[in-house]
Design an enzyme around this catalytic site. Structure first.
Site, PDB file in Angstrom:
ATOM      1  CG  HIS A 187      22.786  14.558  51.737  1.00 38.10           C
ATOM      2  ND1 HIS A 187      23.395  12.852  51.772  1.00 38.10           N
ATOM      3  CD2 HIS A 187      24.118  14.843  51.936  1.00 38.10           C
ATOM      4  CE1 HIS A 187      24.577  12.646  51.737  1.00 38.10           C
ATOM      5  NE2 HIS A 187      24.592  14.318  51.693  1.00 38.10           N
ATOM      6  CD  GLU A 189      28.505  13.818  51.007  1.00 37.04           C
ATOM      7  OE1 GLU A 189      28.144  12.806  50.571  1.00 37.04           O
ATOM      8  OE2 GLU A 189      27.910  14.688  51.922  1.00 37.04           O
ATOM      9  CE  LYS A 218      17.663  13.978  50.392  1.00 41.08           C
ATOM     10  NZ  LYS A 218      18.306  12.463  49.805  1.00 41.08           N
ATOM     11  CB  THR A 248      18.087   5.709  54.544  1.00 43.93           C
ATOM     12  OG1 THR A 248      18.634   5.683  54.940  1.00 43.93           O
ATOM     13  CG2 THR A 248      17.893   6.082  53.300  1.00 43.93           C
ATOM     14  NE  ARG A 300      16.889  10.830  56.224  1.00 44.02           N
ATOM     15  CZ  ARG A 300      17.574  10.656  55.265  1.00 44.02           C
ATOM     16  NH1 ARG A 300      18.901   9.356  56.451  1.00 44.02           N
ATOM     17  NH2 ARG A 300      18.540  10.595  54.757  1.00 44.02           N
ATOM     18  CE1 TYR A 323      22.363  11.904  47.330  1.00 45.67           C
ATOM     19  CE2 TYR A 323      20.986  13.285  45.897  1.00 45.67           C
ATOM     20  CZ  TYR A 323      21.312  12.639  46.902  1.00 45.67           C
ATOM     21  OH  TYR A 323      21.175  13.390  48.264  1.00 45.67           O
ATOM     22  CG  PHE A 344      17.750   4.040  44.708  1.00 44.23           C
ATOM     23  CD1 PHE A 344      18.833   5.266  44.825  1.00 44.23           C
ATOM     24  CD2 PHE A 344      17.444   2.946  45.411  1.00 44.23           C
ATOM     25  CE1 PHE A 344      19.639   5.290  45.257  1.00 44.23           C
ATOM     26  CE2 PHE A 344      19.586   2.499  46.163  1.00 44.23           C
ATOM     27  CZ  PHE A 344      19.836   4.293  46.464  1.00 44.23           C
ATOM     28  CG  ASN A 370      15.332  10.120  52.355  1.00 46.49           C
ATOM     29  OD1 ASN A 370      15.880  11.685  51.595  1.00 46.49           O
ATOM     30  ND2 ASN A 370      15.959   9.294  52.944  1.00 46.49           N
TER      31      ASN A 370
HETATM   32  P1  GTP Z   1      21.612  10.467  52.065  1.00 47.59           P
HETATM   33  O1  GTP Z   1      21.971  11.239  53.787  1.00 47.59           O
HETATM   34  O2  GTP Z   1      20.510  11.415  51.387  1.00 47.59           O
HETATM   35  O3  GTP Z   1      23.128   9.957  51.658  1.00 47.59           O
HETATM   36  O4  GTP Z   1      21.263   9.185  52.372  1.00 47.59           O
HETATM   37  P2  GTP Z   1      21.615   8.251  53.397  1.00 47.59           P
HETATM   38  O5  GTP Z   1      22.558   8.470  53.487  1.00 47.59           O
HETATM   39  O6  GTP Z   1      20.634   7.454  55.001  1.00 47.59           O
HETATM   40  O7  GTP Z   1      20.482   7.083  52.009  1.00 47.59           O
HETATM   41  P3  GTP Z   1      21.730   6.322  50.869  1.00 47.59           P
HETATM   42  O8  GTP Z   1      22.802   6.671  51.117  1.00 47.59           O
HETATM   43  O9  GTP Z   1      21.672   5.284  50.895  1.00 47.59           O
HETATM   44  O10 GTP Z   1      20.759   6.749  49.801  1.00 47.59           O
HETATM   45  C1  GTP Z   1      20.919   7.678  49.305  1.00 47.59           C
HETATM   46  C2  GTP Z   1      19.459   8.606  48.927  1.00 47.59           C
HETATM   47  O11 GTP Z   1      18.946   7.778  48.437  1.00 47.59           O
HETATM   48  C3  GTP Z   1      18.544   8.473  50.167  1.00 47.59           C
HETATM   49  O12 GTP Z   1      18.613   9.217  50.635  1.00 47.59           O
HETATM   50  C4  GTP Z   1      17.574   7.902  49.356  1.00 47.59           C
HETATM   51  O13 GTP Z   1      16.735   9.721  48.879  1.00 47.59           O
HETATM   52  C5  GTP Z   1      17.830   7.477  47.923  1.00 47.59           C
HETATM   53  N1  GTP Z   1      17.013   6.167  48.053  1.00 47.59           N
HETATM   54  C6  GTP Z   1      18.532   5.303  48.624  1.00 47.59           C
HETATM   55  N2  GTP Z   1      17.581   3.749  48.884  1.00 47.59           N
HETATM   56  C7  GTP Z   1      16.387   4.191  47.715  1.00 47.59           C
HETATM   57  C8  GTP Z   1      15.703   3.237  47.523  1.00 47.59           C
HETATM   58  O14 GTP Z   1      15.112   2.068  48.061  1.00 47.59           O
HETATM   59  N3  GTP Z   1      13.912   4.348  46.586  1.00 47.59           N
HETATM   60  C9  GTP Z   1      14.290   4.841  46.607  1.00 47.59           C
HETATM   61  N4  GTP Z   1      13.218   5.260  45.549  1.00 47.59           N
HETATM   62  N5  GTP Z   1      14.630   6.021  47.229  1.00 47.59           N
HETATM   63  C10 GTP Z   1      15.994   5.536  47.745  1.00 47.59           C
HETATM   64 MG    MG Z   2      24.072   8.378  52.148  1.00 46.10          MG
END
Ligand code: GTP
Ligand code: MG
Length: 138
Positions: A115, A126, A9, A91, A102, A49, A57, A112
């Site tokens: 992805h 994807e 990212k 995450t 991470r 997304y 968020f 973070n």
């Molecule tokens: P990805 O691999 O990026 O999909 O991450 P993930 O599967 O571990 O997390 P998820 O799919 O739940 O969320 C997608 C992305 O949204 C995360 O990687 C974060 O960058 C962002 N995100 C998720 N929760 C939060 C939050 O509470 N606050 C903020 N600012 N960003 C969030």
């Molecule tokens: Mg995810």
């Protein structure tokens, strides 16, 4: 063998961590079989997304993903989807295990660094979202 989709990212590319993160992926036994650097448009980030569009968020997420270059990759290996999720870590980097990408590199839950697809169906979707078949060289 299995394939998964990965992104380095903007928070990470801006800190010049593309090589360091790719090395962690390769050291875990995964192969990078496609890779390109893209600067996502608003529309591309919102489409990628879309599953999160009603989350609080979402605007922050899209702003972060359009704030600089992203390296999109296809990874191949045994249990690639789960293996990549393991080496990424949780995450929220505060909850990520020692030695994960991470824990080592991420700044916050929003920044973070990486992805990775979470299931075979999302991996296929994807990969197709970002790559044509001829860009993937297994
Ligand atoms: P990805 O691999 O990026 O999909 O991450 P993930 O599967 O571990 O997390 P998820 O799919 O739940 O969320 C997608 C992305 O949204 C995360 O990687 C974060 O960058 C962002 N995100 C998720 N929760 C939060 C939050 O509470 N606050 C903020 N600012 N960003 C969030
Ligand atoms: Mg995810």
């Amino acid at each position: 063998v299995e394939r998964t989709f990965s992104m380095i990212k903007p928070d990470a590319t801006k800190r010049n961590l593309t090589g360091a993160i790719t090395k962690m992926i390769e050291d875990a036994g995964l192969r990078v079989i496609a890779s390109k650097r893209v600067w996502m448009s608003q529309r591309e980030a919102e489409g990628f997304y879309a599953v999160h569009k009603d989350r609080p968020f979402f605007a922050d997420l899209v702003a972060g993903m359009t704030s600089g270059p992203t390296v999109v990759q296809v990874l191949e290996g045994e249990n690639a989807i789960l293996k990549n999720r393991e080496i990424m870590g949780a995450t929220n980097p505060e909850n990520a295990a020692e030695g994960t990408i991470r824990k080592t590199h991420a700044l916050s839950i929003g920044e973070n660094s990486v992805h990775g697809s979470d299931a075979p169906e999302t991996a296929a979707e994807e990969i197709t979202y970002w790559f044509s078949q001829t860009e993937i060289v297994g």
